[in-house]
Motif scaffolding. Structure first.
Motif, PDB file in Angstrom:
ATOM      1  N   PRO A 445       0.815  -1.226   0.000  1.00  0.00           N
ATOM      2  CA  PRO A 445       0.000   0.000   0.000  1.00  0.00           C
ATOM      3  C   PRO A 445       0.847   1.274   0.000  1.00  0.00           C
ATOM      4  O   PRO A 445       0.506   2.250  -0.676  1.00  0.00           O
ATOM      5  CB  PRO A 445      -0.828  -0.126   1.283  1.00  0.00           C
ATOM      6  CG  PRO A 445      -0.899  -1.596   1.546  1.00  0.00           C
ATOM      7  CD  PRO A 445       0.421  -2.127   1.109  1.00  0.00           C
ATOM      8  N   VAL A 446       1.964   1.251   0.741  1.00  0.00           N
ATOM      9  CA  VAL A 446       2.811   2.448   0.792  1.00  0.00           C
ATOM     10  C   VAL A 446       3.520   2.652  -0.545  1.00  0.00           C
ATOM     11  O   VAL A 446       3.638   3.777  -1.040  1.00  0.00           O
ATOM     12  CB  VAL A 446       3.832   2.339   1.941  1.00  0.00           C
ATOM     13  CG1 VAL A 446       4.789   3.530   1.910  1.00  0.00           C
ATOM     14  CG2 VAL A 446       3.115   2.274   3.278  1.00  0.00           C
ATOM     15  N   VAL A 447       4.001   1.571  -1.159  1.00  0.00           N
ATOM     16  CA  VAL A 447       4.651   1.686  -2.459  1.00  0.00           C
ATOM     17  C   VAL A 447       3.656   2.186  -3.498  1.00  0.00           C
ATOM     18  O   VAL A 447       3.987   3.022  -4.352  1.00  0.00           O
ATOM     19  CB  VAL A 447       5.268   0.339  -2.882  1.00  0.00           C
ATOM     20  CG1 VAL A 447       5.773   0.408  -4.323  1.00  0.00           C
ATOM     21  CG2 VAL A 447       6.398  -0.045  -1.942  1.00  0.00           C
ATOM     22  N   ALA A 448       2.420   1.704  -3.435  1.00  0.00           N
ATOM     23  CA  ALA A 448       1.386   2.185  -4.349  1.00  0.00           C
ATOM     24  C   ALA A 448       1.124   3.668  -4.134  1.00  0.00           C
ATOM     25  O   ALA A 448       0.920   4.426  -5.094  1.00  0.00           O
ATOM     26  CB  ALA A 448       0.106   1.378  -4.168  1.00  0.00           C
ATOM     27  N   GLU A 449       1.143   4.090  -2.870  1.00  0.00           N
ATOM     28  CA  GLU A 449       0.970   5.513  -2.555  1.00  0.00           C
ATOM     29  C   GLU A 449       2.111   6.335  -3.148  1.00  0.00           C
ATOM     30  O   GLU A 449       1.897   7.440  -3.677  1.00  0.00           O
ATOM     31  CB  GLU A 449       0.917   5.692  -1.037  1.00  0.00           C
ATOM     32  CG  GLU A 449       0.687   7.131  -0.585  1.00  0.00           C
ATOM     33  CD  GLU A 449       0.712   7.271   0.931  1.00  0.00           C
ATOM     34  OE1 GLU A 449       0.722   8.426   1.412  1.00  0.00           O
ATOM     35  OE2 GLU A 449       0.738   6.237   1.626  1.00  0.00           O
ATOM     36  N   LEU A 450       3.334   5.798  -3.066  1.00  0.00           N
ATOM     37  CA  LEU A 450       4.484   6.495  -3.635  1.00  0.00           C
ATOM     38  C   LEU A 450       4.358   6.610  -5.156  1.00  0.00           C
ATOM     39  O   LEU A 450       4.609   7.680  -5.728  1.00  0.00           O
ATOM     40  CB  LEU A 450       5.770   5.738  -3.285  1.00  0.00           C
ATOM     41  CG  LEU A 450       7.062   6.262  -3.923  1.00  0.00           C
ATOM     42  CD1 LEU A 450       7.362   7.680  -3.453  1.00  0.00           C
ATOM     43  CD2 LEU A 450       8.229   5.326  -3.614  1.00  0.00           C
TER      44      LEU A 450
END
Length: 491
Positions: A445-450
């Motif tokens: 989820p954090v990588v997708a946010e990035l």
């Protein structure tokens, strides 16, 4: 990061017979989400590359030394073997790319008339067992160089780039602290290398162009013959005419495409500013226009390219894409690669090449015409914004964005260029690649946010920290953030 190197190519690509890697594994072509296969990730946390193709970089003098005439007399023609042979044939030997190039990238000085320390074998001294004679020659070469080595040497490595016209070389010693010292190579050693080539070519049915000798003081000298299956670095290359002369002496039915291009490309893919203006006018008069392509907007490609580049920088990988000014660069270890240029006026150029493109094989080994990648191109598309492969005759695609859409000339559609391009076609592939690179601790989820923040020019230090700060690993957060800042994608 591509299928061959960093596993980020996500367009479907045609299957090809790629040469084996140094570890014996075959290289695989990558396929995107549309084909149902996951991206092939070949670099991991810490910058290793298990399945990377063997490096073609070794320090060889850019200024060839003349070949002694006595050695020329020992040469004899040989025909090409039908079966493929790996260019680097010893997977367990010391890899020439493990040392920092900056410590030994100068040319070794060939001192005329330097005496050998042992009695060197001659052509008439060959015993019944050719391998014994080859080892005797190798030891004679080593013994000729060792008087110039430091007293505390533990390992001697030598690289000779050879044709019938010229030889260039470098030698360096490593001590028990891994300090590297360049060593002078006497002319006697060069003559023995030419004799080694003359003796071994008939045994192997084709001529090699480089030989690597490794010695640690044991009874055996490790010998690696390089037949040019992978492109040599620029500082290893002899002049084109030297290879042409070499092929007259040692003919081959087929020459490696990169070498055939080096000898015969004749600047056919060059497009100077003057040529661009003239050809664009001719194309307009003849009704020739670019073929539309269905690629993402260049700003979206730029954001995705940067995200994958930031991941590569974060883990300390030397492989993978990079952002350099207004250009996105990518070089795969197999010889494929590309550049993405963003230009003022809402314009862009994406160009590069696959090392195994069939049109190159057809052009350089079957006398076919090279595709006209610039058919219908605008007059502003010229050499300064083309991938450097255009200068070597190895360009296999060129796409341009004129503000309204992507276009191509006689280049293949995107599914045919997968290995040369980072995984930038979909956001999902970018997330897959970055998570695979970071390992099990990565937060999808954090990588997708990035990735989303990059596409909206909203990257912050906080999100880079949360995406790339992996517990127990030293990640280069500042370097990763710099890629986003350089690309103009920060909030």
């Amino acid at each position: 990061m591509s299928n061959a190197e960093t596993g980020v190519g996500d367009t479907p690509s045609s299957t090809s017979d790629a040469p084996p890697a140094a570890d014996g594994h075959e290289r695989g072509d990558s396929h995107d989400e549309q084909s149902g296969a996951a991206p092939d990730i070949a670099f991991t946390l810490g910058g290793s590359s298990e399945n990377a193709a063997p490096s073609a970089s070794a320090a060889v003098s850019p200024t060839p030394a003349p070949v002694p005439s006595a050695s020329d007399a020992a040469m004899s023609p040989a025909s090409d073997a039908a079966s493929p042979v790996s260019g680097i044939v010893s997977p367990t030997s010391h890899d020439r790319s493990t040392h920092d190039r900056s410590t030994h990238d100068g040319a070794a000085v060939v001192a005329p008339g330097s005496p050998a320390t042992t009695s060197a074998p001659g052509p008439d001294d060959a015993p019944a067992d050719p391998e014994v004679y080859v080892q005797k020659l190798a030891h004679a070469i080593v013994d000729t160089v060792l008087p110039n080595a430091p007293a505390d040497w533990q390992r001697l490595d030598m690289v000779f780039s050879v044709t019938v016209r010229s030889v260039s070389n470098v030698a360096f010693c490593t001590d028990d602290l891994d300090n590297i010292t360049q060593v002078e190579v006497p002319r006697d050693a060069v003559e023995l290398v030419q004799l080694l080539r003359a003796i071994t070519v008939p045994l192997q049915d084709r001529a090699w162009w480089r030989v690597l000798l490794h010695h640690t003081g044991s009874d055996v000298v490790n010998i690696e013959y390089d037949y040019g299956d992978f492109r040599f670095d620029a500082d290893e290359l002899q002049p084109p005419e030297a290879y042409r002369a070499d092929l007259e002496t040692y003919p081959r039915d087929r020459v490696p495409v990169w070498l055939a291009a080096y000898m015969h490309h004749g600047d056919r893919q060059s497009r100077t500013a003057w040529q661009a203006v003239v050809q664009a006018r001719v194309d307009r008069e003849n009704g020739v226009g670019g073929v539309p392509l269905g690629l993402p907007d260049p700003q979206v490609l730029w954001a995705r390219w940067t995200t994958v580049a930031a991941a590569a920088v974060a883990i300390g990988s030397e492989n993978g894409p990079r952002i350099v000014g207004s250009a996105g660069l990518f070089e795969a270890t197999d010889g494929s690669g590309s550049t993405l240029y963003l230009l003022p006026g809402n314009r862009a150029v994406l160009s590069g090449g696959r090392w195994d493109a069939p049109e190159l094989e057809a052009a350089y080994n079957q006398d076919a015409e090279l595709p006209n990648h610039y058919a219908g191109a605008p007059e502003w598309l010229a050499n300064p914004i083309l991938n450097q492969r255009a200068a070597t005759g190895m360009l296999t695609f060129c796409y341009w964005w004129d503000g309204s859409g992507w276009y191509r000339g006689e280049s293949p559609d995107p599914p045919g260029i997968g290995p040369a391009i980072p995984g930038v076609w979909t956001t999902g592939t970018v997330v897959d690649v970055v998570c695979a690179v970071l390992g099990e601790q990565a937060s999808r989820p954090v990588v997708a946010e990035l990735a989303e923040a990059a596409e909206t020019h909203g990257v912050t230090a906080d999100i880079v920290l949360r995406a790339f700060d992996i517990e127990g690993s030293e990640t280069d957060l500042a370097g990763a953030m710099y890629q986003f800042a350089l690309a103009g994608l920060t909030a």
